[in-house]
Design a protein around this motif. Structure first.
Motif, mmCIF file in Angstrom:
data_model
loop_
_atom_site.group_PDB
_atom_site.id
_atom_site.type_symbol
_atom_site.label_atom_id
_atom_site.label_comp_id
_atom_site.label_asym_id
_atom_site.label_seq_id
_atom_site.Cartn_x
_atom_site.Cartn_y
_atom_site.Cartn_z
ATOM 1 N N GLY A 176 32.295 35.486 25.593
ATOM 2 C CA GLY A 176 33.327 35.186 26.583
ATOM 3 C C GLY A 176 33.021 35.862 27.902
ATOM 4 N N THR A 177 33.969 35.786 28.815
ATOM 5 C CA THR A 177 33.854 36.453 30.110
ATOM 6 C C THR A 177 34.146 37.943 29.932
ATOM 7 O OG1 THR A 177 34.553 34.456 31.264
ATOM 8 C CG2 THR A 177 34.764 36.547 32.467
ATOM 9 N N VAL A 178 33.309 38.794 30.519
ATOM 10 C CA VAL A 178 33.453 40.240 30.337
ATOM 11 C C VAL A 178 33.506 40.935 31.688
ATOM 12 C CG1 VAL A 178 32.580 42.308 29.185
ATOM 13 C CG2 VAL A 178 32.045 40.040 28.251
ATOM 14 N N GLU A 179 34.469 41.828 31.826
ATOM 15 C CA GLU A 179 34.596 42.660 33.024
ATOM 16 C C GLU A 179 34.362 44.113 32.636
ATOM 17 O OE1 GLU A 179 38.509 44.424 35.114
ATOM 18 O OE2 GLU A 179 38.314 42.245 35.316
ATOM 19 N N VAL A 180 33.654 44.857 33.469
ATOM 20 C CA VAL A 180 33.520 46.300 33.270
ATOM 21 C C VAL A 180 34.654 46.975 34.032
ATOM 22 C CG1 VAL A 180 32.109 48.355 33.636
ATOM 23 C CG2 VAL A 180 31.031 46.211 32.901
ATOM 24 N N SER A 181 35.514 47.660 33.300
ATOM 25 C CA SER A 181 36.673 48.324 33.900
ATOM 26 C C SER A 181 36.315 49.740 34.315
ATOM 27 C CB SER A 181 37.825 48.364 32.898
ATOM 28 O OG SER A 181 38.887 49.171 33.379
ATOM 29 N N ASP A 182 36.807 50.149 35.479
ATOM 30 C CA ASP A 182 36.584 51.530 35.916
ATOM 31 C C ASP A 182 37.674 52.466 35.388
ATOM 32 O OD1 ASP A 182 38.742 50.712 37.418
ATOM 33 O OD2 ASP A 182 37.857 51.192 39.369
ATOM 34 N N ASP A 183 38.627 51.920 34.646
ATOM 35 C CA ASP A 183 39.709 52.713 34.052
ATOM 36 C C ASP A 183 40.185 51.964 32.821
ATOM 37 O OD1 ASP A 183 41.947 54.150 33.341
ATOM 38 O OD2 ASP A 183 42.985 53.925 35.262
ATOM 39 N N VAL A 184 39.407 52.090 31.746
ATOM 40 C CA VAL A 184 39.669 51.247 30.579
ATOM 41 C C VAL A 184 40.978 51.618 29.889
ATOM 42 C CG1 VAL A 184 38.435 52.613 28.821
ATOM 43 C CG2 VAL A 184 38.537 50.092 28.641
ATOM 44 N N ARG A 185 41.409 52.870 30.002
ATOM 45 C CA ARG A 185 42.691 53.236 29.403
ATOM 46 C C ARG A 185 43.826 52.444 30.065
ATOM 47 N NH1 ARG A 185 44.007 57.428 26.279
ATOM 48 N NH2 ARG A 185 42.054 58.503 26.813
ATOM 49 N N SER A 186 43.800 52.368 31.388
ATOM 50 C CA SER A 186 44.819 51.589 32.085
ATOM 51 C C SER A 186 44.686 50.100 31.764
ATOM 52 C CB SER A 186 44.722 51.819 33.592
ATOM 53 O OG SER A 186 45.077 53.144 33.927
ATOM 54 N N SER A 187 43.456 49.612 31.642
ATOM 55 C CA SER A 187 43.262 48.203 31.289
ATOM 56 C C SER A 187 43.858 47.914 29.919
ATOM 57 C CB SER A 187 41.778 47.853 31.296
ATOM 58 O OG SER A 187 41.244 47.932 32.605
ATOM 59 N N LYS A 188 43.665 48.838 28.974
ATOM 60 C CA LYS A 188 44.236 48.639 27.636
ATOM 61 C C LYS A 188 45.767 48.693 27.681
ATOM 62 C CE LYS A 188 42.402 49.935 23.802
ATOM 63 N NZ LYS A 188 42.112 48.589 23.280
ATOM 64 N N TRP A 189 46.313 49.538 28.532
ATOM 65 C CA TRP A 189 47.767 49.554 28.687
ATOM 66 C C TRP A 189 48.272 48.200 29.186
ATOM 67 C CZ3 TRP A 189 51.990 51.730 27.108
ATOM 68 C CH2 TRP A 189 52.005 53.065 26.686
ATOM 69 N N MET A 190 47.541 47.586 30.100
ATOM 70 C CA MET A 190 47.970 46.287 30.613
ATOM 71 C C MET A 190 47.993 45.230 29.508
ATOM 72 S SD MET A 190 48.791 46.724 33.774
ATOM 73 C CE MET A 190 49.456 48.247 33.059
ATOM 74 N N LYS A 191 47.000 45.276 28.616
ATOM 75 C CA LYS A 191 47.024 44.341 27.490
ATOM 76 C C LYS A 191 48.192 44.665 26.569
ATOM 77 C CE LYS A 191 46.012 41.129 24.645
ATOM 78 N NZ LYS A 191 44.973 41.246 23.630
ATOM 79 N N TYR A 257 54.525 42.331 37.904
ATOM 80 C CA TYR A 257 53.210 42.122 37.302
ATOM 81 C C TYR A 257 53.321 41.966 35.788
ATOM 82 C CZ TYR A 257 48.286 42.850 36.105
ATOM 83 O OH TYR A 257 47.020 42.719 35.606
ATOM 84 N N ALA A 258 54.251 42.676 35.150
ATOM 85 C CA ALA A 258 54.463 42.507 33.711
ATOM 86 C C ALA A 258 54.789 41.048 33.388
ATOM 87 C CB ALA A 258 55.578 43.427 33.236
ATOM 88 N N GLU A 259 55.612 40.431 34.230
ATOM 89 C CA GLU A 259 55.945 39.024 34.037
ATOM 90 C C GLU A 259 54.721 38.142 34.271
ATOM 91 O OE1 GLU A 259 59.251 35.720 35.560
ATOM 92 O OE2 GLU A 259 59.363 37.809 36.233
ATOM 93 N N GLN A 260 53.904 38.490 35.277
ATOM 94 C CA GLN A 260 52.683 37.729 35.530
ATOM 95 C C GLN A 260 51.733 37.770 34.330
ATOM 96 O OE1 GLN A 260 51.495 39.544 39.480
ATOM 97 N NE2 GLN A 260 50.875 37.421 39.837
ATOM 98 N N LEU A 261 51.601 38.956 33.711
ATOM 99 C CA LEU A 261 50.729 39.093 32.551
ATOM 100 C C LEU A 261 51.189 38.192 31.418
ATOM 101 C CD1 LEU A 261 50.101 42.953 32.377
ATOM 102 C CD2 LEU A 261 48.369 41.183 32.691
ATOM 103 N N PHE A 262 52.483 38.201 31.154
ATOM 104 C CA PHE A 262 53.037 37.365 30.092
ATOM 105 C C PHE A 262 52.786 35.894 30.392
ATOM 106 C CE2 PHE A 262 57.228 36.132 27.785
ATOM 107 C CZ PHE A 262 56.519 35.760 26.661
ATOM 108 N N ASP A 263 52.999 35.490 31.631
ATOM 109 C CA ASP A 263 52.770 34.095 32.010
ATOM 110 C C ASP A 263 51.297 33.715 31.893
ATOM 111 O OD1 ASP A 263 55.446 33.645 32.493
ATOM 112 O OD2 ASP A 263 55.313 33.986 34.655
ATOM 113 N N ALA A 264 50.404 34.665 32.176
ATOM 114 C CA ALA A 264 48.972 34.389 32.048
ATOM 115 C C ALA A 264 48.606 34.114 30.588
ATOM 116 C CB ALA A 264 48.159 35.552 32.584
ATOM 117 N N VAL A 265 49.165 34.904 29.668
ATOM 118 C CA VAL A 265 48.917 34.671 28.245
ATOM 119 C C VAL A 265 49.429 33.292 27.838
ATOM 120 C CG1 VAL A 265 49.545 35.394 25.915
ATOM 121 C CG2 VAL A 265 48.912 37.108 27.609
ATOM 122 N N LEU A 266 50.638 32.953 28.281
ATOM 123 C CA LEU A 266 51.228 31.667 27.923
ATOM 124 C C LEU A 266 50.447 30.501 28.522
ATOM 125 C CD1 LEU A 266 55.014 32.528 28.444
ATOM 126 C CD2 LEU A 266 53.793 32.358 26.273
#
Length: 338
Positions: A176-191, A257-266
């Motif tokens: 799949g598409t892969v991004e290198v995160s400069d703050d993976v802990r925060s990225s995991k929180w977003m998921k 942004y929390a709402e945007q994340l949910f809409d992106a998943v949907l």
């Protein structure tokens, strides 16, 4: 010569990703705890059914009990067991990890600290995964988001690990598409923000995600659960950052942004019949990751009205379902929305 790779936990996501890496010509070993699944893959390969095509891939696969027969170490281990199984799985594979080998937690929840505690921060790569798939028959994966619609982020917990995150991204890029995160802990929180909104709340209703959000009041409830999760992220010292390639992310307004994340998943990672991994677990009679997702939000913020009441309600109902006191049905919407 390429890296020796293990995929530890080859359920729906692990098996389909492992198949992608195998077809790319990499040296991949599946390690799995479901005996019937192991035998089916040995006999017929792994069958991955996607919307546009079905691919059968011959794979090398071991039962958990056969790990002790290994003689050559792995350079790269992708961990795809449930978050609550992370510690024992990492202890299992640690003796078979090369001295400079890396362990990548391709899981929901915040399992990266459990991995680092076992193998060390310099060998730990945190990861975010967004793949929709399910498995109900041994040897057969229904992957609803093929590699063209699958997304990952990877990043190290230490400077040494971060310097090697690109190596992991290059391998995972076959899936799949892969991004290198400069703050993976925060990225995991977003998921986790997205997961808090969708995984367990929809599973409590016993229906696919698209049906859950169509029940009056549920999309609003689920969005509030995500907003509580983003507050927990900030309270835990992490930050809001874009994932899923969202260039329009409202980083200046975390709750929006929390709402945007949910809409992106949907909108991008869900089909009309997509059942979340939690509902799949319950359909199989298994424990879910509710404590590692919604439970973490409650642990950070508290359960009261000033903390995380929506997530607390989700956790309570999920525990009652797992205890056999409730069934997962649409009627539970009244309990969530009370």
């Amino acid at each position: 010569m390429g890296p020796r790779i293990a995929v530890l936990g080859t359920g729906a996501n692990g098996a389909s990703i492992g198949a992608d890496l195998t077809r790319a010509g990499l040296d991949v070993t599946f390690i799995e705890q479901w005996p019937a699944h192991v035998e089916a893959m040995r006999e017929r390969g792994i069958r991955v059914q996607m919307p546009e095509e079905t691919i059968v891939t011959p794979v090398t696969v071991l039962h958990l009990c056969e790990v002790a027969t290994l003689r050559q170490p792995f350079d790269l281990v992708f961990v795809l067991v449930k978050a609550y199984d992370t510690r024992w799985a990492c202890e299992l594979i640690k003796p078979y990890l090369a001295a400079d080998g890396l362990v990548v937690g391709l899981q929901n929840g915040m399992s990266l600290d459990d991995i680092a505690d076992i193998v060390g921060t310099d060998r730990t790569i945190g990861a975010v995964i967004e793949v929709s798939s399910n498995m109900f028959d041994p040897g057969v994966v229904n992957r609803q988001s093929p590699p063209s619609r699958s997304w990952f982020a990877v990043g190290g917990l230490s400077a040494a690990a971060q310097a090697r995150a690109g190596e992991v991204a290059a391998v995972l890029g076959h899936a799949g598409t892969v991004e290198v995160s400069d703050d993976v802990r925060s990225s995991k929180w977003m998921k986790l923000v997205a997961n808090a909104a969708e995984l367990v709340p929809s599973a409590v209703l016993g229906v696919p995600l698209a049906e859950a959000i169509a029940i009056p009041g549920m999309k609003e409830f689920m969005t509030e659960a995500g907003r509580e999760a983003v507050r927990a992220c900030l309270a835990a010292g992490s930050r809001v950052r874009p994932i899923f390639g969202m260039t329009d992310a409202r980083l200046d307004d975390p709750e929006q942004y929390a709402e945007q994340l949910f809409d992106a998943v949907l909108g991008h990672f869900t089909l009309p019949d997509t059942r979340t991994t939690v509902l799949q677990d319950w359909m199989k009679g298994r424990h879910s990751e509710v404590d590692e997702i919604n439970g973490l939000v409650v642990a950070v913020l508290g359960a009261g009205s000033g903390g995380a009441p929506h997530n607390a309600r989700v956790v309570d109902l999920a525990h009652r379902i797992e205890a056999g006191e409730l069934e997962a049905t649409p009627a539970n919407a009244a309990l969530l929305l009370a």
